[in-house]
Design a protein around this motif. Structure first.
Motif, PDB file in Angstrom:
ATOM      1  N   LEU A 115       0.572  -1.173   0.023  1.00  0.00           N
ATOM      2  CA  LEU A 115      -0.282   0.132   0.285  1.00  0.00           C
ATOM      3  C   LEU A 115       0.609   0.990  -0.035  1.00  0.00           C
ATOM      4  N   THR A 116       0.473   1.903  -1.182  1.00  0.00           N
ATOM      5  CA  THR A 116       1.680   2.944  -0.946  1.00  0.00           C
ATOM      6  C   THR A 116       0.776   4.566  -1.759  1.00  0.00           C
ATOM      7  N   GLN A 117      -0.497   4.175  -1.407  1.00  0.00           N
ATOM      8  CA  GLN A 117      -0.956   5.350  -2.568  1.00  0.00           C
ATOM      9  C   GLN A 117      -0.837   6.508  -1.779  1.00  0.00           C
ATOM     10  N   GLY A 118      -1.091   8.053  -2.454  1.00  0.00           N
ATOM     11  CA  GLY A 118      -1.016   8.790  -0.571  1.00  0.00           C
ATOM     12  C   GLY A 118      -1.050   9.865  -1.566  1.00  0.00           C
ATOM     13  N   ILE A 119      -0.985  11.458  -1.446  1.00  0.00           N
ATOM     14  CA  ILE A 119      -0.694  12.615  -1.699  1.00  0.00           C
ATOM     15  C   ILE A 119       0.096  13.354  -1.130  1.00  0.00           C
ATOM     16  N   PHE A 120       0.512  14.783  -1.725  1.00  0.00           N
ATOM     17  CA  PHE A 120       1.540  15.438  -1.164  1.00  0.00           C
ATOM     18  C   PHE A 120       0.425  17.083  -1.264  1.00  0.00           C
ATOM     19  N   SER A 121       0.088  17.289  -0.081  1.00  0.00           N
ATOM     20  CA  SER A 121       0.464  18.840  -0.179  1.00  0.00           C
ATOM     21  C   SER A 121      -0.130  20.348   0.189  1.00  0.00           C
ATOM     22  N   LEU A 122      -0.051  21.153   0.447  1.00  0.00           N
ATOM     23  CA  LEU A 122       0.279  21.928   1.970  1.00  0.00           C
ATOM     24  C   LEU A 122      -1.163  21.844   2.043  1.00  0.00           C
ATOM     25  N   GLU A 174     -12.416  17.974   3.180  1.00  0.00           N
ATOM     26  CA  GLU A 174     -12.590  16.311   2.997  1.00  0.00           C
ATOM     27  C   GLU A 174     -13.146  15.436   1.917  1.00  0.00           C
ATOM     28  N   THR A 175     -13.070  14.652   1.922  1.00  0.00           N
ATOM     29  CA  THR A 175     -14.314  13.925   0.550  1.00  0.00           C
ATOM     30  C   THR A 175     -15.775  13.845   1.020  1.00  0.00           C
ATOM     31  N   SER A 176     -16.394  12.990  -0.050  1.00  0.00           N
ATOM     32  CA  SER A 176     -17.637  13.773   0.162  1.00  0.00           C
ATOM     33  C   SER A 176     -18.178  12.517   0.589  1.00  0.00           C
ATOM     34  N   GLU A 177     -16.860  12.024   2.012  1.00  0.00           N
ATOM     35  CA  GLU A 177     -17.229  11.017   2.909  1.00  0.00           C
ATOM     36  C   GLU A 177     -17.392  11.415   4.517  1.00  0.00           C
ATOM     37  N   GLY A 178     -16.849  12.701   3.781  1.00  0.00           N
ATOM     38  CA  GLY A 178     -16.493  13.680   5.320  1.00  0.00           C
ATOM     39  C   GLY A 178     -15.558  13.354   5.877  1.00  0.00           C
ATOM     40  N   ILE A 179     -14.258  12.474   5.782  1.00  0.00           N
ATOM     41  CA  ILE A 179     -12.801  11.925   5.512  1.00  0.00           C
ATOM     42  C   ILE A 179     -11.921  13.018   4.661  1.00  0.00           C
ATOM     43  N   ASP A 180     -11.179  13.843   5.872  1.00  0.00           N
ATOM     44  CA  ASP A 180      -9.891  14.094   5.411  1.00  0.00           C
ATOM     45  C   ASP A 180      -9.498  13.942   4.267  1.00  0.00           C
ATOM     46  N   ARG A 181      -8.984  14.412   2.715  1.00  0.00           N
ATOM     47  CA  ARG A 181      -8.519  13.385   1.268  1.00  0.00           C
ATOM     48  C   ARG A 181      -6.656  12.952   2.074  1.00  0.00           C
ATOM     49  N   SER A 236       3.049  18.193  -7.405  1.00  0.00           N
ATOM     50  CA  SER A 236       1.628  19.095  -6.733  1.00  0.00           C
ATOM     51  C   SER A 236       1.737  20.346  -5.784  1.00  0.00           C
ATOM     52  N   LEU A 237       3.217  21.002  -5.876  1.00  0.00           N
ATOM     53  CA  LEU A 237       3.897  21.727  -5.060  1.00  0.00           C
ATOM     54  C   LEU A 237       3.219  22.786  -5.830  1.00  0.00           C
ATOM     55  N   PRO A 238       3.297  24.134  -4.733  1.00  0.00           N
ATOM     56  CA  PRO A 238       2.923  25.688  -6.076  1.00  0.00           C
ATOM     57  C   PRO A 238       4.168  25.537  -6.800  1.00  0.00           C
ATOM     58  N   TRP A 239       4.013  26.272  -8.260  1.00  0.00           N
ATOM     59  CA  TRP A 239       4.891  26.282  -8.951  1.00  0.00           C
ATOM     60  C   TRP A 239       6.587  26.626  -8.717  1.00  0.00           C
ATOM     61  N   PHE A 240       6.031  27.746  -7.857  1.00  0.00           N
ATOM     62  CA  PHE A 240       7.370  28.382  -7.801  1.00  0.00           C
ATOM     63  C   PHE A 240       8.750  27.637  -6.008  1.00  0.00           C
TER      64      PHE A 240
END
Length: 287
Positions: free
Chosen positions: A82-89, A94-101, A202-206
């Motif tokens: 299991l390696t799924q993930g996201i890099f976000s600042l 929340e997803t439509s199910e009420g959980i933080d993405r 997924s980071l801001p361009w700068f």
């Protein structure tokens, strides 16, 4: 040795590198990769793609139900990665199910996949959660009244809760392996280290140029990371079985991490109960 493996998040980066390594080791192996988008160029004929939105508990339940509906010879797994993930600042989203993405991808969805696929894991199967098996604060640093961070969300809190609760859950699964008729499945929480992937997009361009430059200086390739993860998984599982231990934390070179915070049975039970409540409520809400 022929292996049947499922790699969620295996459509790119570390997950795809792990899938390719397993597929290359034996042409008779079957490796399933799952994620949102199919890779344009799958390098090995024994890799197949199955789509999955791993941030949705409802989609995961549908996916696992479909997976379990085929004959045993076509579904029993030697390895679940299991390696799924996201890099976000971004803050809490929340997803439509009420959980933080972020938490849905890094923690809740992974636990649901393990729970639902336990019946098709072979008795000596290995489960690898690639997140951060090195860090993770002691249980006392968790917000026990707000484990899903509905009101105390921050990027730091989200990371610590996902990592620490994963530590607890691998111990919970491992406890199920004890007993005369239990299996010898091994559950691993792995730290990949800094790896050269396209996650900086997924980071801001700068921020991208600096991050990429630092990555080239200090990061390893996905293939090197995959080598460490796969080797460490099998070495630590073999050593753990001899010791009667069915969980491991491993570092970015695949080595066993021994100095970790201690969890009580009561603390592990509370994490379990919270996890299944959040997940089951999300499935009911989206059904």
């Amino acid at each position: 040795m022929a292996t049947r493996a499922l790699v969620v998040g295996g459509t790119g980066g570390i997950g795809y590198a792990i899938a390719c390594r397993i597929a290359a080791e034996s042409k008779s192996s079957t490796v399933i990769i799952s994620g949102r988008n199919k890779p344009q160029d799958i390098q090995h004929a024994n890799i197949e793609f199955r789509p999955l939105d791993a941030s949705s508990m409802h989609s995961i339940k549908q996916y696992t139900n479909a997976y379990k509906s085929v004959p045993p010879a076509e579904k029993d797994l030697d390895l679940l990665v299991l390696t799924q993930g996201i890099f976000s600042l971004a803050g809490r989203t929340e997803t439509s199910e009420g959980i933080d993405r972020k938490m849905a991808l890094h923690y809740y969805g992974r636990q649901l996949l393990i729970r639902e696929l336990l019946p098709v894991l072979k008795d000596d199967a290995k489960v690898v959660i690639v997140l951060d098996g090195v860090r993770g604060g002691p249980p006392a640093k968790l917000n026990w009244d707000d484990l899903d961070l509905k009101t105390h969300y921050s990027l730091g809190n989200a990371a610590n809760h996902c990592i620490s609760m994963t530590d607890a859950m691998v111990q919970a699964y491992a406890a199920q392996q004890r007993g005369q008729n239990a299996g010898k499945r091994h559950f691993i929480h792995a730290y990949p280290g800094v790896v050269q992937t396209n996650i900086t997009n997924s980071l801001p361009w700068f921020l991208r140029p600096v991050t990429r430059a630092l990555g080239h200086l200090f990061a390893v390739t996905p293939d090197t990371c995959a080598e460490h993860m796969v080797r460490g998984t099998y070495e630590c599982a073999a050593a753990g079985e001899k010791e009667g231990r069915f969980f491991s934390y491993i570092d970015n070179e695949g080595r066993l991490v021994t100095k970790k915070p201690t969890w009580s049975e009561e603390q592990i039970r509370k994490v379990e109960e919270h996890t299944w409540k959040v997940i089951n409520d999300a499935i009911k809400a989206s059904s």
